[in-house]
Scaffold this active site. Structure first.
Site, mmCIF file in Angstrom:
data_model
loop_
_atom_site.group_PDB
_atom_site.id
_atom_site.type_symbol
_atom_site.label_atom_id
_atom_site.label_comp_id
_atom_site.label_asym_id
_atom_site.label_seq_id
_atom_site.Cartn_x
_atom_site.Cartn_y
_atom_site.Cartn_z
ATOM 1 C CB SER A 30 -11.338 -25.117 -34.311
ATOM 2 O OG SER A 30 -11.968 -24.580 -33.182
ATOM 3 C CG HIS A 54 -10.253 -20.184 -35.190
ATOM 4 N ND1 HIS A 54 -8.953 -20.632 -35.107
ATOM 5 C CD2 HIS A 54 -10.914 -20.785 -34.174
ATOM 6 C CE1 HIS A 54 -8.839 -21.459 -34.090
ATOM 7 N NE2 HIS A 54 -10.021 -21.565 -33.502
ATOM 8 C CG ASN A 82 -6.613 -25.270 -34.133
ATOM 9 O OD1 ASN A 82 -6.121 -25.614 -33.057
ATOM 10 N ND2 ASN A 82 -7.831 -24.787 -34.232
ATOM 11 C CD GLU A 112 -6.131 -18.697 -36.787
ATOM 12 O OE1 GLU A 112 -5.142 -19.035 -37.462
ATOM 13 O OE2 GLU A 112 -6.830 -19.516 -36.149
#
Length: 309
Positions: free
Chosen positions: A117, A138, A189, A150
């Site tokens: 993450s 990700h 994130n 991602e």
């Protein structure tokens, strides 16, 4: 996209089983391994249950499970892999060790992908002999329900291999996005936790309580985020208006570099959220379960709605 490729998934937990079922459902052979024998043994049952939750019938479930094989050893799982997905816990040293083992047993042309993450992919892969084939993927939780993946390139990643990964994920029904620079948190994130930092600050500074923060987000701009991203919205209202707003509000937003002392105190006091019954708010087990079910139902509904747009 070529079907029936050998794909290895290291880790059969929440993330690993979701990655495996997604690729198996797309027609790829999947070899799963996990150091915990009980977790590995339970993977087929959990995959079947997750597929049921997605609306798959018994034929579809059986077809997907036929594409999956369990391996007690990592070496066995990766020895013929075209692509390796690591889905281990978010511990840098552990991930480094896993990829050292993978490189010792996987074919030299296998693409190596870490599912993380926030950890920079460069830090995970820097010890590899062949860094050009390593990248990040990700997947968001739950990986079989959230469309986005991602694909993170490092300074060493072969662009052609990153493109191959994008094609593989798109063929499996995911929405892949290339991250051109390997920064902590990647894209999603960084955006999410910029919002969370301000949300915590609003409560910490007595501007409102946690319920008010969540209500404002869910009842206003949160409702349109699935179909209108922030930069699309800026273009919609006009970059001139966006600039006017930024000139009048950005100076007052939370900008500390580290975590909130308020959040640190919650953790110190053992107020860890739903799993302990209290965090920013208090939770009964029934309330926590209701939230979990609501999220699952919402994700399935959003998948249906977005497919019709």
């Amino acid at each position: 996209m070529e079907k029936k490729q050998q794909i290895a998934v290291i880790g059969a937990g929440l993330m690993g089983h979701g990655i495996a079922l997604t690729l198996a459902r797309a027609g790829q052979y999947v070899a799963i391994t996990d150091p915990d024998s009980a977790t590995l043994a339970s993977a087929p049952e959990r995959i079947a249950n997750s597929l049921k939750g997605l609306g798959a019938d018994e034929f579809e479930i059986a077809k997907a499970l036929k594409m999956i094989e369990l391996f007690p050893s990592m070496a066995g799982a990766v020895k013929e892999a075209a692509v390796v997905f690591e889905a281990a816990p978010e511990k840098l040293d552990l991930k480094r060790k896993i990829f050292a083992d993978v490189e010792a047993h996987a074919p030299e042309n296998a693409i190596l992908a870490s599912n993380t993450s926030v950890i920079q992919i460069s830090k995970i892969m820097e010890g590899l002999a062949i860094k050009s084939r390593a990248l990040g993927t990700h997947w968001w939780n739950p990986p079989h329900m959230i469309p986005l993946v991602e694909v993170v390139k490092t300074e060493w990643t072969d662009p052609a291999l990153a493109d191959r990964m994008v094609d593989l994920l798109a063929d499996a029904g995911k929405t892949p996005v290339l991250v051109e620079k390997d920064v902590p948190g990647f894209i999603g994130n960084r955006l999410q936790h910029a919002l969370w930092r301000e949300a915590v600050s609003l409560v910490e500074n007595g501007i409102c309580d946690a319920k008010a923060v969540d209500t404002v987000i869910k009842s206003s701009f949160g409702m349109r985020l699935a179909v209108l991203g922030p930069l699309e919205n800026a273009d919609l209202v006009g970059t001139d208006l966006t600039l006017d707003i930024h000139e009048n509000v950005l100076f007052d937003l939370e900008s500390r570099k580290g975590p909130s002392p308020y959040l640190e105190q919650l953790v110190k006091d053992g107020k860890l959220g739903m799993k302990t019954g209290e965090g920013f708010s208090s939770w009964t087990e029934e309330e926590a379960q209701s939230v979990r079910e609501k999220v699952g139902k919402h994700l399935k509904n959003m998948e249906r709605i977005l497919s019709e747009i």
